[in-house]
Write an enzyme that holds these catalytic residues in place. Structure first.
Site, PDB file in Angstrom:
ATOM      1  N   ASP A 181       3.779   6.659  -7.197  1.00  0.00           N
ATOM      2  CA  ASP A 181       5.021   6.403  -6.464  1.00  0.00           C
ATOM      3  C   ASP A 181       6.279   6.507  -7.313  1.00  0.00           C
ATOM      4  OD1 ASP A 181       3.827   5.775  -3.934  1.00  0.00           O
ATOM      5  OD2 ASP A 181       3.053   3.970  -4.885  1.00  0.00           O
ATOM      6  N   HIS A 211      -0.988  -0.333 -11.855  1.00  0.00           N
ATOM      7  CA  HIS A 211      -1.909  -0.011 -10.764  1.00  0.00           C
ATOM      8  C   HIS A 211      -3.139  -0.884 -10.899  1.00  0.00           C
ATOM      9  CE1 HIS A 211      -4.487   2.430  -8.136  1.00  0.00           C
ATOM     10  NE2 HIS A 211      -3.372   2.949  -7.662  1.00  0.00           N
ATOM     11  N   HIS A 265       0.846  -1.199   0.000  1.00  0.00           N
ATOM     12  CA  HIS A 265       0.000   0.000   0.000  1.00  0.00           C
ATOM     13  C   HIS A 265       0.881   1.248   0.000  1.00  0.00           C
ATOM     14  CE1 HIS A 265      -3.308   2.587   0.563  1.00  0.00           C
ATOM     15  NE2 HIS A 265      -3.753   2.217   1.746  1.00  0.00           N
TER      16      HIS A 265
HETATM   17  C1  COA Z   1       0.282  -2.213  -8.626  1.00  0.00           C
HETATM   18  C2  COA Z   1       0.219  -3.685  -8.986  1.00  0.00           C
HETATM   19  C3  COA Z   1       0.356  -4.504  -7.684  1.00  0.00           C
HETATM   20  C4  COA Z   1      -1.139  -3.982  -9.652  1.00  0.00           C
HETATM   21  O1  COA Z   1      -1.215  -5.322  -9.852  1.00  0.00           O
HETATM   22  P1  COA Z   1      -2.449  -6.051 -10.572  1.00  0.00           P
HETATM   23  O2  COA Z   1      -3.520  -5.088 -10.905  1.00  0.00           O
HETATM   24  O3  COA Z   1      -2.821  -7.199  -9.705  1.00  0.00           O
HETATM   25  O4  COA Z   1      -1.808  -6.513 -11.954  1.00  0.00           O
HETATM   26  P2  COA Z   1      -1.151  -7.905 -12.239  1.00  0.00           P
HETATM   27  O5  COA Z   1      -0.191  -8.272 -11.169  1.00  0.00           O
HETATM   28  O6  COA Z   1      -2.282  -8.864 -12.520  1.00  0.00           O
HETATM   29  O7  COA Z   1      -0.334  -7.619 -13.583  1.00  0.00           O
HETATM   30  C5  COA Z   1      -0.872  -7.737 -14.894  1.00  0.00           C
HETATM   31  C6  COA Z   1       0.270  -8.037 -15.857  1.00  0.00           C
HETATM   32  O8  COA Z   1       1.187  -6.920 -15.897  1.00  0.00           O
HETATM   33  C7  COA Z   1       2.473  -7.310 -15.394  1.00  0.00           C
HETATM   34  N1  COA Z   1       2.904  -6.238 -14.484  1.00  0.00           N
HETATM   35  C8  COA Z   1       2.144  -5.560 -13.614  1.00  0.00           C
HETATM   36  N2  COA Z   1       2.874  -4.600 -13.009  1.00  0.00           N
HETATM   37  C9  COA Z   1       4.122  -4.714 -13.510  1.00  0.00           C
HETATM   38  C10 COA Z   1       5.313  -4.011 -13.262  1.00  0.00           C
HETATM   39  N3  COA Z   1       5.350  -3.007 -12.395  1.00  0.00           N
HETATM   40  N4  COA Z   1       6.414  -4.388 -13.933  1.00  0.00           N
HETATM   41  C11 COA Z   1       6.372  -5.396 -14.818  1.00  0.00           C
HETATM   42  N5  COA Z   1       5.268  -6.113 -15.116  1.00  0.00           N
HETATM   43  C12 COA Z   1       4.153  -5.767 -14.454  1.00  0.00           C
HETATM   44  C13 COA Z   1       2.248  -8.610 -14.656  1.00  0.00           C
HETATM   45  O9  COA Z   1       3.405  -9.400 -14.641  1.00  0.00           O
HETATM   46  C14 COA Z   1       1.134  -9.214 -15.463  1.00  0.00           C
HETATM   47  O10 COA Z   1       1.708  -9.718 -16.645  1.00  0.00           O
HETATM   48  P3  COA Z   1       1.215 -11.129 -17.266  1.00  0.00           P
HETATM   49  O11 COA Z   1      -0.202 -10.886 -17.676  1.00  0.00           O
HETATM   50  O12 COA Z   1       2.151 -11.418 -18.363  1.00  0.00           O
HETATM   51  O13 COA Z   1       1.285 -12.127 -16.142  1.00  0.00           O
HETATM   52  C15 COA Z   1       1.355  -4.043  -9.978  1.00  0.00           C
HETATM   53  O14 COA Z   1       1.212  -3.294 -11.160  1.00  0.00           O
HETATM   54  C16 COA Z   1       2.746  -3.849  -9.366  1.00  0.00           C
HETATM   55  O15 COA Z   1       3.240  -4.752  -8.690  1.00  0.00           O
HETATM   56  N6  COA Z   1       3.380  -2.670  -9.595  1.00  0.00           N
HETATM   57  C17 COA Z   1       4.661  -2.394  -9.036  1.00  0.00           C
HETATM   58  C18 COA Z   1       4.512  -1.940  -7.593  1.00  0.00           C
HETATM   59  C19 COA Z   1       3.964  -0.546  -7.490  1.00  0.00           C
HETATM   60  O16 COA Z   1       4.421   0.383  -8.136  1.00  0.00           O
HETATM   61  N7  COA Z   1       2.972  -0.397  -6.605  1.00  0.00           N
HETATM   62  C20 COA Z   1       2.384   0.891  -6.324  1.00  0.00           C
HETATM   63  C21 COA Z   1       0.957   0.925  -6.689  1.00  0.00           C
HETATM   64  S1  COA Z   1       0.328   2.563  -6.405  1.00  0.00           S
END
Ligand code: COA
Length: 444
Positions: free
Chosen positions: A379, A323, A284
């Protein structure tokens, strides 16, 4: 096949243009039900009438992590992740970040409308009046270990405020609620700054109610008895904008925690402490810290292509990208990018900015990121500003918490005024053992 009408649905509503409804057929019984649709939702309790027999509890929905469940009606924040839109009380975040101040935005979130000049002055004066904390708070904070994490200190100290203001539990009294809300917004920078001073082994600096909100916070962080702290309006403005961008984000994890604890009619200090606890989690509030660690690791722009290849091969994630809700450029990231440049005009450029900008450029042109709709989130740049301001990594989430406090208390207040809300209490699907008899210890 029979169709049972659930209360509130007009006859033939579906095909004759009446109130919108959903017809579902229970294939276990062959019975059909018509369920009212309002605001694009059906009421989960309406499904309870769908039963196999009289002993059946009724149909429930299963929604771990609330992926598709609205838990409240809210008039505070509008978010459209597909189109990259964020509005507080109808006002676009871009306009608020450009023209407003954090305290004005806090007023807006709480009251629903922008204040008149007179209302704003009264509000600012109320906040300034409450920036001080009881002297015992200092002793309480002193009791933490020398290297205590300031976020853990904030969580505990905000919870402890309920012991200083026992009347806060009278949540039915609107004037009393207002007083606690003012106290929370006013004291948060004091407690956050003192956590930082404790960690650094420096004496606490008392708040100065004559300073603006962000200026007072910076002064408590960096004022020194030997070297004068020089205030810079550009830095204060950048911090104020960062607070505005974090002020609310509808039903996120920490806000849901505040609402959930608040629904048990706990006092607001306990409810906000729960919000801080949720925000403490790396999924978060902690991502900005991870971005900085990633930029440190990459080291130079020439190492970016190899890093991107590693991300595409699934070895790691590009932190600060992607996101759950935004599938477009996070509108807050655009504003922070600009604020970053303003801060660097004062502090000198952080070499990590060049790496971040090059990373963003390459990622936004790469099919891996385009096809997955991965864009910079709030972020991606905020950690760079915090670092430029001289904040250690441990303070990043504390800054987020200070900014989010008006959102937490506005949502808490809205919940208490919502006649439909009751104590939050999800259902479960029990998957444990059937009834069995106790086995004495010597027989196991
Ligand atoms: C924010 C986050 C958790 C959202 O996750 P989510 O909605 O559950 O999305 P998913 O994890 O299902 O990802 C979907 C696809 O994009 C990819 N992906 C998502 N975020 C990614 C990232 N930051 N870098 C590389 N690949 C990413 C996943 O590997 C997945 O690929 P696939 O379909 O080949 O398996 C995720 O984008 C992330 O981990 N980001 C980095 C951490 C971050 O910046 N968090 C702050 C949020 S405000």
């Amino acid at each position: 096949m029979t169709t049972q009408r659930i209360e509130g649905v007009a006859a033939g509503a579906n095909d004759q243009g009446g109130a919108p409804s959903l017809t579902v057929t229970d294939n276990r019984t062959g019975r059909s039900y018509e369920i009212p649709i309002s605001d694009g939702t059906i009421r989960a309790v309406d499904l309870r009438q769908i039963r196999v027999d009289d002993d059946d509890f009724g149909l429930m929905t299963y929604d771990p992590a609330f992926m598709n469940t609205a838990a409240c009606r809210s008039a505070i924040t509008f978010l459209d992740g597909d189109r990259g839109i964020l509005r507080y009380r109808g006002y676009p975040i871009e306009q608020l970040a450009e023209h407003s101040t954090f305290l004005e935005v806090a007023y807006l979130l709480l009251h629903g409308d922008l204040p008149t000049r007179q209302q704003l002055e009264a509000w600012e004066s109320d906040i300034a009046h409450h920036v001080y904390v009881n002297e015992s708070t200092k002793q309480f904070m002193d009791g933490f270990r020398y290297d205590a994490h300031p976020m853990g200190m904030l969580e505990a100290t905000v919870g402890a405020l309920s012991t200083f203001y026992p009347e806060a539990k009278n949540i039915g009294d609107e004037a009393n609620r207002y007083r606690q809300i003012v106290r929370l917004i006013a004291k948060m920078p004091t407690l956050g700054a003192w956590g930082f001073r404790h960690m650094m082994g420096r004496p606490y600096v008392y708040p100065d109610k004559t300073l603006p909100y962000a200026g007072n916070f910076l002064n408590m962080l960096f004022s020194h008895s030997v070297v004068d702290f020089e205030r810079d309006p550009r830095i204060e403005r950048a911090l104020d904008v960062l607070f505005i961008l974090h002020a609310d984000h509808e039903q996120n994890c920490s806000t849901s925690a505040v609402r959930s604890v608040g629904s048990a009619q706990a006092d607001p200090y306990s409810a906000v402490a729960a919000g801080i606890a949720a925000l403490y989690g790396p999924l978060h509030g902690g991502a900005n810290e991870a971005v900085l660690q990633m930029l440190n690791r990459i080291g130079s722009t020439s190492d970016i292509p190899a890093f991107i290849e590693g991300v595409k091969a699934g070895k790691e994630r590009l932190m600060g990208f992607g996101h759950r809700v935004y599938k477009n450029y996070d509108p807050r990231a655009q504003i922070i990018k600009k604020a970053t440049q303003d801060v660097f005009e004062v502090t000198g450029v952080n070499p990590k900015l060049a790496i971040a900008m090059e990373l963003e450029k390459i990622a936004l042109e790469d099919d891996y990121f385009i096809s997955r709709r991965l864009y910079p989130n709030v972020d991606f740049y905020s950690g760079l500003i915090y670092e430029a301001l001289g904040m250690p990594l441990e303070m990043f989430t504390v800054l987020f918490a200070i900014g989010r406090t008006p959102g937490w208390v506005a949502q808490w207040n809205e919940m208490l005024n919502d006649k439909e809300q009751k104590i939050a209490r999800p259902r479960q699907i029990y998957v444990g053992a059937e009834e069995r008899d106790y086995v004495p210890l010597d027989k196991r």
